[in-house]
Design an enzyme around this catalytic site. Sequence first.
Site, PDB file in Angstrom:
ATOM      1  N   ARG A   1     -15.090  -3.060  12.161  1.00 47.22           N
ATOM      2  CA  ARG A   1     -14.816  -2.785  10.737  1.00 47.22           C
ATOM      3  C   ARG A   1     -15.999  -2.040  10.144  1.00 47.22           C
ATOM      4  O   ARG A   1     -17.032  -1.876  10.778  1.00 47.22           O
ATOM      5  CB  ARG A   1     -14.612  -4.099   9.966  1.00 47.22           C
ATOM      6  CG  ARG A   1     -13.585  -5.010  10.555  1.00 47.22           C
ATOM      7  CD  ARG A   1     -12.197  -4.417  10.649  1.00 47.22           C
ATOM      8  NE  ARG A   1     -11.508  -4.354   9.389  1.00 47.22           N
ATOM      9  CZ  ARG A   1     -10.238  -3.939   9.247  1.00 47.22           C
ATOM     10  NH1 ARG A   1      -9.546  -3.536  10.293  1.00 47.22           N
ATOM     11  NH2 ARG A   1      -9.667  -3.894   8.072  1.00 47.22           N
TER      12      ARG A   1
ATOM     13  N   GLN B   1      -3.373   7.396  -3.002  1.00 45.27           N
ATOM     14  CA  GLN B   1      -3.548   7.528  -1.541  1.00 45.27           C
ATOM     15  C   GLN B   1      -2.764   8.768  -1.107  1.00 45.27           C
ATOM     16  O   GLN B   1      -1.989   9.297  -1.897  1.00 45.27           O
ATOM     17  CB  GLN B   1      -2.978   6.271  -0.850  1.00 45.27           C
ATOM     18  CG  GLN B   1      -3.989   5.524  -0.022  1.00 45.27           C
ATOM     19  CD  GLN B   1      -3.390   4.373   0.766  1.00 45.27           C
ATOM     20  OE1 GLN B   1      -2.230   4.021   0.625  1.00 45.27           O
ATOM     21  NE2 GLN B   1      -4.207   3.771   1.606  1.00 45.27           N
TER      22      GLN B   1
ATOM     23  N   TRP C   1       0.847  -1.187   0.000  1.00 44.90           N
ATOM     24  CA  TRP C   1       0.000   0.000   0.000  1.00 44.90           C
ATOM     25  C   TRP C   1       0.889   1.246   0.000  1.00 44.90           C
ATOM     26  O   TRP C   1       1.954   1.250   0.643  1.00 44.90           O
ATOM     27  CB  TRP C   1      -0.898   0.022   1.236  1.00 44.90           C
ATOM     28  CG  TRP C   1      -2.269  -0.551   1.025  1.00 44.90           C
ATOM     29  CD1 TRP C   1      -3.418   0.151   0.832  1.00 44.90           C
ATOM     30  CD2 TRP C   1      -2.649  -1.938   0.983  1.00 44.90           C
ATOM     31  NE1 TRP C   1      -4.477  -0.718   0.681  1.00 44.90           N
ATOM     32  CE2 TRP C   1      -4.043  -2.005   0.766  1.00 44.90           C
ATOM     33  CE3 TRP C   1      -1.946  -3.136   1.101  1.00 44.90           C
ATOM     34  CZ2 TRP C   1      -4.744  -3.195   0.671  1.00 44.90           C
ATOM     35  CZ3 TRP C   1      -2.636  -4.333   0.997  1.00 44.90           C
ATOM     36  CH2 TRP C   1      -4.014  -4.354   0.783  1.00 44.90           C
ATOM     37  N   LEU C   2       0.418   2.289  -0.687  1.00 45.10           N
ATOM     38  CA  LEU C   2       1.256   3.475  -0.900  1.00 45.10           C
ATOM     39  C   LEU C   2       1.664   4.184   0.384  1.00 45.10           C
ATOM     40  O   LEU C   2       2.843   4.314   0.695  1.00 45.10           O
ATOM     41  CB  LEU C   2       0.520   4.436  -1.843  1.00 45.10           C
ATOM     42  CG  LEU C   2       1.154   5.791  -2.115  1.00 45.10           C
ATOM     43  CD1 LEU C   2       2.567   5.647  -2.639  1.00 45.10           C
ATOM     44  CD2 LEU C   2       0.317   6.593  -3.114  1.00 45.10           C
ATOM     45  N   TRP C   3       0.680   4.684   1.160  1.00 44.63           N
ATOM     46  CA  TRP C   3       1.129   5.482   2.307  1.00 44.63           C
ATOM     47  C   TRP C   3       1.677   4.593   3.411  1.00 44.63           C
ATOM     48  O   TRP C   3       2.536   5.002   4.173  1.00 44.63           O
ATOM     49  CB  TRP C   3       0.108   6.536   2.742  1.00 44.63           C
ATOM     50  CG  TRP C   3      -1.102   6.166   3.535  1.00 44.63           C
ATOM     51  CD1 TRP C   3      -1.757   4.988   3.575  1.00 44.63           C
ATOM     52  CD2 TRP C   3      -1.807   7.056   4.428  1.00 44.63           C
ATOM     53  NE1 TRP C   3      -2.846   5.083   4.414  1.00 44.63           N
ATOM     54  CE2 TRP C   3      -2.904   6.342   4.938  1.00 44.63           C
ATOM     55  CE3 TRP C   3      -1.650   8.378   4.822  1.00 44.63           C
ATOM     56  CZ2 TRP C   3      -3.823   6.914   5.840  1.00 44.63           C
ATOM     57  CZ3 TRP C   3      -2.553   8.945   5.710  1.00 44.63           C
ATOM     58  CH2 TRP C   3      -3.621   8.219   6.212  1.00 44.63           C
TER      59      TRP C   3
ATOM     60  N   TYR D   1     -12.965   1.294  13.201  1.00 45.70           N
ATOM     61  CA  TYR D   1     -12.134   1.754  12.092  1.00 45.70           C
ATOM     62  C   TYR D   1     -11.808   3.250  12.163  1.00 45.70           C
ATOM     63  O   TYR D   1     -11.255   3.713  13.150  1.00 45.70           O
ATOM     64  CB  TYR D   1     -12.904   1.393  10.822  1.00 45.70           C
ATOM     65  CG  TYR D   1     -12.075   0.879   9.681  1.00 45.70           C
ATOM     66  CD1 TYR D   1     -10.940   0.132   9.874  1.00 45.70           C
ATOM     67  CD2 TYR D   1     -12.446   1.152   8.362  1.00 45.70           C
ATOM     68  CE1 TYR D   1     -10.199  -0.338   8.788  1.00 45.70           C
ATOM     69  CE2 TYR D   1     -11.732   0.676   7.272  1.00 45.70           C
ATOM     70  CZ  TYR D   1     -10.602  -0.065   7.497  1.00 45.70           C
ATOM     71  OH  TYR D   1      -9.891  -0.510   6.432  1.00 45.70           O
TER      72      TYR D   1
ATOM     73  N   ASP E   1     -10.466   5.466   5.376  1.00 48.51           N
ATOM     74  CA  ASP E   1     -11.529   4.865   4.550  1.00 48.51           C
ATOM     75  C   ASP E   1     -12.968   5.177   4.959  1.00 48.51           C
ATOM     76  O   ASP E   1     -13.786   5.516   4.126  1.00 48.51           O
ATOM     77  CB  ASP E   1     -11.378   3.341   4.547  1.00 48.51           C
ATOM     78  CG  ASP E   1     -10.012   2.903   4.038  1.00 48.51           C
ATOM     79  OD1 ASP E   1      -9.201   3.779   3.695  1.00 48.51           O
ATOM     80  OD2 ASP E   1      -9.771   1.693   4.001  1.00 48.51           O
TER      81      ASP E   1
ATOM     82  N   GLU F   1      -3.425  -2.341  14.586  1.00 45.39           N
ATOM     83  CA  GLU F   1      -3.738  -1.415  13.491  1.00 45.39           C
ATOM     84  C   GLU F   1      -4.298  -0.101  14.053  1.00 45.39           C
ATOM     85  O   GLU F   1      -3.951   0.983  13.624  1.00 45.39           O
ATOM     86  CB  GLU F   1      -4.748  -2.094  12.564  1.00 45.39           C
ATOM     87  CG  GLU F   1      -5.047  -1.370  11.276  1.00 45.39           C
ATOM     88  CD  GLU F   1      -6.042  -2.132  10.399  1.00 45.39           C
ATOM     89  OE1 GLU F   1      -6.567  -3.182  10.852  1.00 45.39           O
ATOM     90  OE2 GLU F   1      -6.314  -1.673   9.276  1.00 45.39           O
TER      91      GLU F   1
HETATM   92  C1  GLC Z   1      -6.887   0.301   5.572  1.00 44.12           C
HETATM   93  C2  GLC Z   1      -6.594   1.736   5.945  1.00 44.12           C
HETATM   94  C3  GLC Z   1      -5.686   2.375   4.896  1.00 44.12           C
HETATM   95  C4  GLC Z   1      -4.437   1.520   4.745  1.00 44.12           C
HETATM   96  C5  GLC Z   1      -4.817   0.085   4.411  1.00 44.12           C
HETATM   97  C6  GLC Z   1      -3.619  -0.864   4.421  1.00 44.12           C
HETATM   98  O1  GLC Z   1      -7.606   0.225   4.400  1.00 44.12           O
HETATM   99  O2  GLC Z   1      -7.770   2.455   6.077  1.00 44.12           O
HETATM  100  O3  GLC Z   1      -5.346   3.684   5.255  1.00 44.12           O
HETATM  101  O4  GLC Z   1      -3.606   2.038   3.768  1.00 44.12           O
HETATM  102  O5  GLC Z   1      -5.705  -0.411   5.368  1.00 44.12           O
HETATM  103  O6  GLC Z   1      -3.030  -0.866   5.678  1.00 44.12           O
END
Ligand code: GLC
Length: 440
Positions: free
Chosen positions: A213, A107, A34-36, A366, A168, A410
């Site tokens: 979730r 993202q 995942w990007l960020w 979440y 999200d 998380e």
């Molecule tokens: C969830 C988070 C998102 C993150 C992804 C992978 O979807 O909301 O910000 O990048 O998980 O960890």
Amino acid sequence: MDLDKLEADCRAVLTANDRGDHTVPAGDLYPHQWLWDSCFTAIGLRHMDIERAKQEVCSLFEGQWSNGMLPHIVFNKHHTDAAERRVWSSHLSPYSPDHRTTSGITQPPVVAEAVVRIGKMLPLTERRTWYKHVWENVLAYHLWLYKDRDPHHEGLVLQIHPYETGLDSTPPWMAQLHEHNHPWWISIIETLKLENAFNFIRRDTRRMPIVTRMSNIDALLYWDVINRLRRKHYEIERILHRSLFVIEDLTFNSIFIRANTQLQHIAQAIGAEIPEELHTAILNSRRALEKLWDEDTHSYYSRDFVTHKLLPEQSIAALMPLYAGTVSKERAAELVGQLTDKHRFWPEFPVPSVPLDSPDFNSLRYWEGPSWVNTNWLLIDGLRRYGFIDEADDLALKTVTMVAQAGCYEYFSPLDGQGLGAPDFSWTAALTLDLLKSKD
Ligand code: GLC
């Protein structure tokens, strides 16, 4: 608090989630890149292995589209699950790379921040070599963000799916989604209360309680938006033509403003030219952020791209201009007042993703209440740059304590600090490590 043990635990999580050239966010829940997440992970990895941190960032560029977009997911070549790739079908866009499959959206742009944080650990010559190595990729991404996502040159970039914000299920987006994108077939499922049938196709709800979730209906609505974007081959003109909802998100734009400052820093270090139109756009963005301020409620908000209406639902985004770093010192002080208000953003385990006094607040679910280490890290950084050192130190201590008590989850309940979502989560480990080790 046993800091040595905490540091060892963080390192162990990052090692376990390492897939060679990239790190997955969490073992089996998020098995791709995942990007960020990778940007935050690189910021932690720089304390363990600087070359590996560089690789974490560079592997993102393998998924970069030829128009400059960095996709929010780069799918793992060795993972057998094809269903998610099919949902996105990135090959439908002529800009997607030939040899990697990716999602079709982006993202928050934390990549320039990660590049600079790695650079700060390097001696001057190596730093310049590093900056030169990534310059074209990062520049192309920022140019794409303005070209594709700021079509009217307003200074604010737009987002087309809640996933693009990284937060999200944040309330302003959920409200828009329910108002503008409620297809008939989802209404039928809702009326007949058939949504539980979808539990079995969700990777997350097979592993953790659904109360932590997003609901199945929300997940279906997200999926429906992806289908629309895919049918338009991720082409922005087609998406904006009769679009259902498009938002200039406050968190995304605050992060982008900071990223532009970091991009300028990189350019200066290597003597690179920032193209004139980008330079103008950067200044424009700093001014435009003020359009998201509402004098009546004394708060910043995300904005509807089409109507320019500010979206009133409360969230942690309201504090993110602190990270942008371009708002006045007085305005920053006002945001710090809101942050440290114990009835809003300052419960025992701050910072909740939705303030406690909002009707949308839910301590378990979440992005609708829980505290997340990445948003805490962004706020700590912003506080420090504005000179709110005591508040920054206090939040860093509370963050580290929360992770030491519960583990590298998380996200966390802001009320009792209980760990929620995936255990052994990479950015929690990486950014906790960074808070433990880093002077900047
Ligand atoms: C969830 C988070 C998102 C993150 C992804 C992978 O979807 O909301 O910000 O990048 O998980 O960890």
